[in-house]
Design a protein around this motif. Structure first.
Motif, PDB file in Angstrom:
ATOM      1  N   GLN A 296       1.226   9.450   7.918  1.00 44.34           N
ATOM      2  CA  GLN A 296       2.367   8.553   8.107  1.00 44.34           C
ATOM      3  C   GLN A 296       3.637   9.182   7.529  1.00 44.34           C
ATOM      4  O   GLN A 296       4.706   9.118   8.123  1.00 44.34           O
ATOM      5  CB  GLN A 296       2.101   7.202   7.429  1.00 44.34           C
ATOM      6  CG  GLN A 296       1.175   6.298   8.221  1.00 44.34           C
ATOM      7  CD  GLN A 296       0.787   5.049   7.445  1.00 44.34           C
ATOM      8  OE1 GLN A 296       0.502   5.106   6.231  1.00 44.34           O
ATOM      9  NE2 GLN A 296       0.768   3.909   8.110  1.00 44.34           N
TER      10      GLN A 296
ATOM     11  N   PRO B 273      -6.879   4.590   4.071  1.00 42.73           N
ATOM     12  CA  PRO B 273      -8.135   4.696   3.329  1.00 42.73           C
ATOM     13  C   PRO B 273      -8.850   3.354   3.222  1.00 42.73           C
ATOM     14  O   PRO B 273      -8.251   2.299   3.444  1.00 42.73           O
ATOM     15  CB  PRO B 273      -7.692   5.180   1.951  1.00 42.73           C
ATOM     16  CG  PRO B 273      -6.269   4.754   1.826  1.00 42.73           C
ATOM     17  CD  PRO B 273      -5.701   4.783   3.205  1.00 42.73           C
TER      18      PRO B 273
ATOM     19  N   PHE C 293       0.840  -1.205   0.000  1.00 39.89           N
ATOM     20  CA  PHE C 293       0.000   0.000   0.000  1.00 39.89           C
ATOM     21  C   PHE C 293       0.872   1.250   0.000  1.00 39.89           C
ATOM     22  O   PHE C 293       2.092   1.175   0.156  1.00 39.89           O
ATOM     23  CB  PHE C 293      -0.934   0.021   1.209  1.00 39.89           C
ATOM     24  CG  PHE C 293      -0.231  -0.258   2.514  1.00 39.89           C
ATOM     25  CD1 PHE C 293       0.598   0.698   3.088  1.00 39.89           C
ATOM     26  CD2 PHE C 293      -0.394  -1.487   3.158  1.00 39.89           C
ATOM     27  CE1 PHE C 293       1.250   0.440   4.282  1.00 39.89           C
ATOM     28  CE2 PHE C 293       0.268  -1.744   4.357  1.00 39.89           C
ATOM     29  CZ  PHE C 293       1.088  -0.778   4.909  1.00 39.89           C
TER      30      PHE C 293
ATOM     31  N   LYS D 220       0.836   2.804  12.922  1.00 38.02           N
ATOM     32  CA  LYS D 220       2.048   3.175  13.644  1.00 38.02           C
ATOM     33  C   LYS D 220       3.144   2.147  13.417  1.00 38.02           C
ATOM     34  O   LYS D 220       4.300   2.485  13.207  1.00 38.02           O
ATOM     35  CB  LYS D 220       1.761   3.260  15.157  1.00 38.02           C
ATOM     36  CG  LYS D 220       0.748   4.307  15.556  1.00 38.02           C
ATOM     37  CD  LYS D 220       0.566   4.364  17.068  1.00 38.02           C
ATOM     38  CE  LYS D 220      -0.208   3.182  17.631  1.00 38.02           C
ATOM     39  NZ  LYS D 220      -1.638   3.208  17.333  1.00 38.02           N
TER      40      LYS D 220
HETATM   41  P1  ADP Z   1      -1.374   0.492  14.649  1.00 39.05           P
HETATM   42  O1  ADP Z   1      -0.044  -0.070  15.017  1.00 39.05           O
HETATM   43  O2  ADP Z   1      -1.363   1.986  14.564  1.00 39.05           O
HETATM   44  O3  ADP Z   1      -2.504  -0.018  15.482  1.00 39.05           O
HETATM   45  P2  ADP Z   1      -0.942  -1.036  12.310  1.00 39.05           P
HETATM   46  O4  ADP Z   1       0.397  -0.535  11.934  1.00 39.05           O
HETATM   47  O5  ADP Z   1      -1.048  -2.347  12.992  1.00 39.05           O
HETATM   48  O6  ADP Z   1      -1.687   0.056  13.181  1.00 39.05           O
HETATM   49  O7  ADP Z   1      -1.850  -0.980  11.024  1.00 39.05           O
HETATM   50  C1  ADP Z   1      -3.125  -1.545  10.990  1.00 39.05           C
HETATM   51  C2  ADP Z   1      -3.337  -2.215   9.670  1.00 39.05           C
HETATM   52  O8  ADP Z   1      -3.367  -1.246   8.621  1.00 39.05           O
HETATM   53  C3  ADP Z   1      -2.252  -3.202   9.314  1.00 39.05           C
HETATM   54  O9  ADP Z   1      -2.850  -4.328   8.728  1.00 39.05           O
HETATM   55  C4  ADP Z   1      -1.392  -2.441   8.310  1.00 39.05           C
HETATM   56  O10 ADP Z   1      -0.763  -3.295   7.387  1.00 39.05           O
HETATM   57  C5  ADP Z   1      -2.413  -1.566   7.613  1.00 39.05           C
HETATM   58  N1  ADP Z   1      -1.879  -0.302   7.097  1.00 39.05           N
HETATM   59  C6  ADP Z   1      -0.962   0.490   7.699  1.00 39.05           C
HETATM   60  N2  ADP Z   1      -0.718   1.585   6.943  1.00 39.05           N
HETATM   61  C7  ADP Z   1      -1.515   1.503   5.850  1.00 39.05           C
HETATM   62  C8  ADP Z   1      -1.737   2.335   4.704  1.00 39.05           C
HETATM   63  N3  ADP Z   1      -1.078   3.491   4.534  1.00 39.05           N
HETATM   64  N4  ADP Z   1      -2.634   1.917   3.792  1.00 39.05           N
HETATM   65  C9  ADP Z   1      -3.309   0.769   3.956  1.00 39.05           C
HETATM   66  N5  ADP Z   1      -3.142  -0.071   4.994  1.00 39.05           N
HETATM   67  C10 ADP Z   1      -2.265   0.287   5.948  1.00 39.05           C
END
Ligand code: ADP
Ligand code: MG
Length: 761
Positions: free
Chosen positions: A340, A516, A334, A369
């Motif tokens: 980010q 998104p 993605f 994150k």
């Molecule tokens: P957090 O640590 O903030 O709770 P994660 O890093 O675990 O969030 O992300 C949650 C989900 O979203 C994961 O499956 C990750 O791969 C996905 N993700 C993270 N950034 C993006 C992005 N820019 N676009 C689409 N999916 C994303």
């Protein structure tokens, strides 16, 4: 402690003279330091002892010793300090009272003087509708009102006519026996009107001389009478007020038009003007604001001082090449969100600078994150460093490991997991290859990394933060002699004011945008889980996963476990035994992992779990989060749990199950969950409902305790204090100007423990 500052200073001078040779052959000077033992603290002696044990002591240990000597040399006593006298010295405070007050943290004269009243009684007409009247008692009788309430009514005559006093609570003896016909009384209470006659409701009897007086009311244990306590406060003020030091530099007092500490304390304990009482009670009076400001100023001063010294500490300086970033982008399925990207710019700036990075990434659950942190990790690895990924639980560590493996597929970057459930042999082998530098990413739990890991070249520690665990972790890495860049991630968002107070020594970046394509989660509350069986069936038919969470509260652990087990049985009958799994804290790690794997693979569709943290995992096809006894969870926990679903473009649901008879606050929490999806908004509501003291659950060590301030109420003061502290440090980073002497001394005293690894120059 005898004052041997002279000795300490001489030693420091000798060390300075010895220069590099102190580090090569420190024995002679260490022995001299050891001779100070009779007078000195444990910390220093611990260091010296371990330095003397080895022929070639670690230079970091020697640095610590010097820092410790520095602090000692400087912790001179501030002029006009209050001596640590016990409250038992004060009139009326006996053994029982002393014990009770100690439990309320009022132990010394200083404590009593700084324990401010929480409200005041004004004996006279006031805005609260209370009133005092003086008159001659005529007669009294029990009467019944129109709505059939019985009361005792007494009639008085005064120079201004007749008035009545009424009591709804009365007995055969009171108040009738206290009243004598023809005698004059002064009565004080809520003013009202009964059968057209001016009245006072439930009055107190006062003496005329008490009229117009202001009486402070303190929050103290019940067994100590207010009158006695007030007497003790007054005695303490009379005898010790002159010893009260002024911790705020005069120029700040002037800038904010604050009274001096002494004048402020007198105004607060013995106010003169009834019209100032409201401001005093609400802590908006300059006399009260003064102490709030002082407290927040030194908090920010300490945090910023630490922050600056981290920045000065020699860290790594990495090369952020565009080719690395292009390569990383190629690994991801993605595109990064704008938020980010912004945060990554902050991180890369820190990493390429020579100082040590200390940054907290804040963001809502699922804001991405982790992937931002891993990207920083990849950059560190490309620069030849090792990266530690530290999680609060084993399940989360495994989760990080799985994500890393996916990310690193097809690259030559290596990773290893280090957890408590490994066999000693496995652990030993893994540790060896880590120490040899054959592993790029080391993933593990706090405990394991802390006790076992030796790195070859640690450049970055990514710490999954849970209520300041990460801060401790940072300390322990430094204690082990590592100086990596530090990246903390919060589990749930916290409000800005709290972040400034608790993480004010870190830089903070916020990811305020979700990736998104997420469909908002539908949240609702029901009284019984049966009401959502239909929804559950439909979701199962679509191949989706369902979590059902039970709270696990320690003192009713057995009952909770039983409830979850019963539910598991019941659901197995309804949905088929092969579809429902039960996960709880008493299970072996292996069993837990097996169950989680089954759930992830879709073999199990319903997962009943007792332990909150064990489900901090990423299962994209899970769409329903059912929380049983949701009234027993805190808001941030509820939000964190809800974040386990809604991880794809499928519609997800969060169902809060709660009984009918729940507290008003629990009800408010559940309503807030149904209304708001934004974690920052929820955390603000949470902070407002619970107050800063309880926000993090239990009061944990490491969190500042506030005597005067409330960071919800005092946001403005907090911001001023931070700006002022920052300006002072910019102007005089070492606080070496004479105008900052007081600040430096207070800082050393208040933050001594925290600052022990930092040289105050
Ligand atoms: P957090 O640590 O903030 O709770 P994660 O890093 O675990 O969030 O992300 C949650 C989900 O979203 C994961 O499956 C990750 O791969 C996905 N993700 C993270 N950034 C993006 C992005 N820019 N676009 C689409 N999916 C994303
Ligand atoms: Mg995460």
């Amino acid at each position: 402690m005898t004052d041997n500052r002279g000795d300490i200073l001489r030693l420091l001078y000798e060390i300075k003279e010895a220069g590099a040779s102190f580090y090569k052959t420190p024995e002679k000077l260490l022995n001299k330091i050891a001779k100070l033992q009779a007078h000195q603290g444990d910390t220093l002696m611990g260091f010296v002892a371990s330095a003397l044990e080895s022929d070639q002591p670690d230079t970091r240990l020697l640095d610590k010793i010097i820092a410790e000597l520095n602090i000692m040399a400087q912790s001179m006593i501030i002029k006009g300090e209050i001596k640590p006298v016990s409250v038992s010295e004060l009139p009326g405070i006996g053994k029982k009272a002393t014990e009770a007050l100690a439990k309320a943290h009022i132990e010394t004269i200083e404590d009593i003087i700084y324990h401010l009243p929480y409200r005041y009684e004004y004996i006279g007409e006031s805005r609260s509708g209370k009133k005092a009247l003086t008159g001659i008692f005529q007669s009294g009788a029990i009467v019944t009102t129109r709505n059939r309430k019985r009361m005792y009514k007494a009639v008085f005559t005064s120079d201004f006519g007749m008035f009545a006093a009424v009591w709804f609570r009365f007995s055969a003896g009171y108040p009738a026996s206290a009243l004598k016909e023809g005698k004059k009384y002064t009565l004080y209470g809520q003013s009202g009107s009964f059968s057209g006659m001016e009245s006072i409701i439930h009055p107190q009897f006062m003496s005329e001389s008490e009229m117009g007086k202001i009486i402070p009311v303190y929050s103290i244990p019940k067994i100590v009478a207010q009158k006695t306590y007030i007497g003790a406060v007054n005695a303490a003020l009379d005898k010790y007020l002159t010893d009260i030091p002024d911790y705020l530099p005069a120029r700040l007092e002037e800038q904010y038009k604050f009274p001096t500490a002494k004048a402020a304390l007198l105004e607060i304990h013995r106010p003169k003007n009834p019209y100032e009482l409201e401001m005093l009670t609400e802590r908006r009076h300059p006399a009260a604001m003064r102490f709030i400001y002082e407290e927040l100023f030194y908090l920010q001063m300490g945090l910023l001082y630490k922050k600056r010294s981290y920045e000065r500490q020699a860290g790594t300086s990495l090369d952020i090449k565009k080719e690395y970033l292009d390569w990383i982008k190629g690994l991801l399925p993605f595109k990064f969100t704008n938020a980010q990207r912004r945060v990554m710019v902050d991180i890369f700036n820190d990493m390429s600078a020579t100082g040590q990075m200390n940054r907290l990434i804040q963001g809502d659950v699922g804001s991405g994150k982790t992937i931002v942190a891993f990207t920083a990790g990849l950059v560190a690895v490309k620069n030849g460093y090792q990266v530690a990924v530290i999680a609060p639980t084993e399940v989360l560590a495994r989760q990080h490991m799985e994500n890393l493996i996916k990310l690193l597929q097809g690259t030559d970057i290596t990773s290893a997991l280090l957890t408590g459930s490994m066999t000693p042999a496995e652990k030993r082998r893994t540790k060896e290859i880590i120490a040899a530098g054959h592993v790029d990413f080391v993933v593990g739990t706090h405990a394991v990394i802390q006790e076992t890991a030796d790195f070859n070249k640690l450049g970055l520690a990514i710490i999954d933060e849970q209520h300041r665990f990460g801060v401790e972790q940072r300390k322990s890495l430094i204690e082990k002699g590592y100086m990596p860049d530090i990246l903390l991630m919060t589990a749930t968002p916290i409000p800005r004011t709290l972040a400034l107070s608790f993480y004010g020594d870190l830089d903070i970046s916020v990811i305020d945008e979700l990736p998104p394509g997420r469909t908002p989660i539908k949240t609702s509350s029901v009284e019984r889980i049966e009401k959502v069986y239909k929804l559950m069936r439909e979701e199962i038919a679509k191949g989706h996963g369902i979590y059902i969470i039970y709270p696990l509260i320690e003192n009713s652990e057995k009952l909770d476990l039983k409830a979850a087990t019963d539910e598991h049985r019941k659901l197995s009958e309804v949905f088929g035994v092969e579809n429902v799994g039960l996960l709880h804290g008493r299970m072996k790690q292996e069993q837990k992992s097996q169950l989680m794997d089954g759930f992830k693979a879709g073999k199990l569709q319903i997962l009943v779990s007792t332990t909150v943290i064990e489900v901090g995992v990423d299962v994209p096809q899970a769409t329903v989060m059912i929380i049983e006894n949701s009234e027993r969870f805190g808001l941030s926990q509820l939000h964190q749990l809800r974040g386990r679903v809604g991880r794809s473009d499928r519609q997800s649901y969060c169902i809060l199950v709660s009984g009918e008879h729940i507290s008003e606050e629990a009800n408010e929490r559940i309503n807030a969950m149904c209304q708001h999806a934004d974690g920052f908004k929820l955390s603000e509501i949470d902070l407002e409902m619970r107050g800063p003291g309880d926000f993090f659950g239990t009061r944990q060590s490491g969190l500042p305790e506030f005597r005067f301030s409330n960071i919800v109420r005092d946001v403005r003061v907090l911001q001023n204090a931070r700006e002022d502290a920052s300006a002072i440090l910019t102007d005089d980073p070492e606080l070496s100007h004479s105008k900052n002497t007081v600040i430096k001394e207070v800082l050393i005293r208040k933050w001594r423990k925290e600052l022990q690894y930092i040289e105050i120059g």
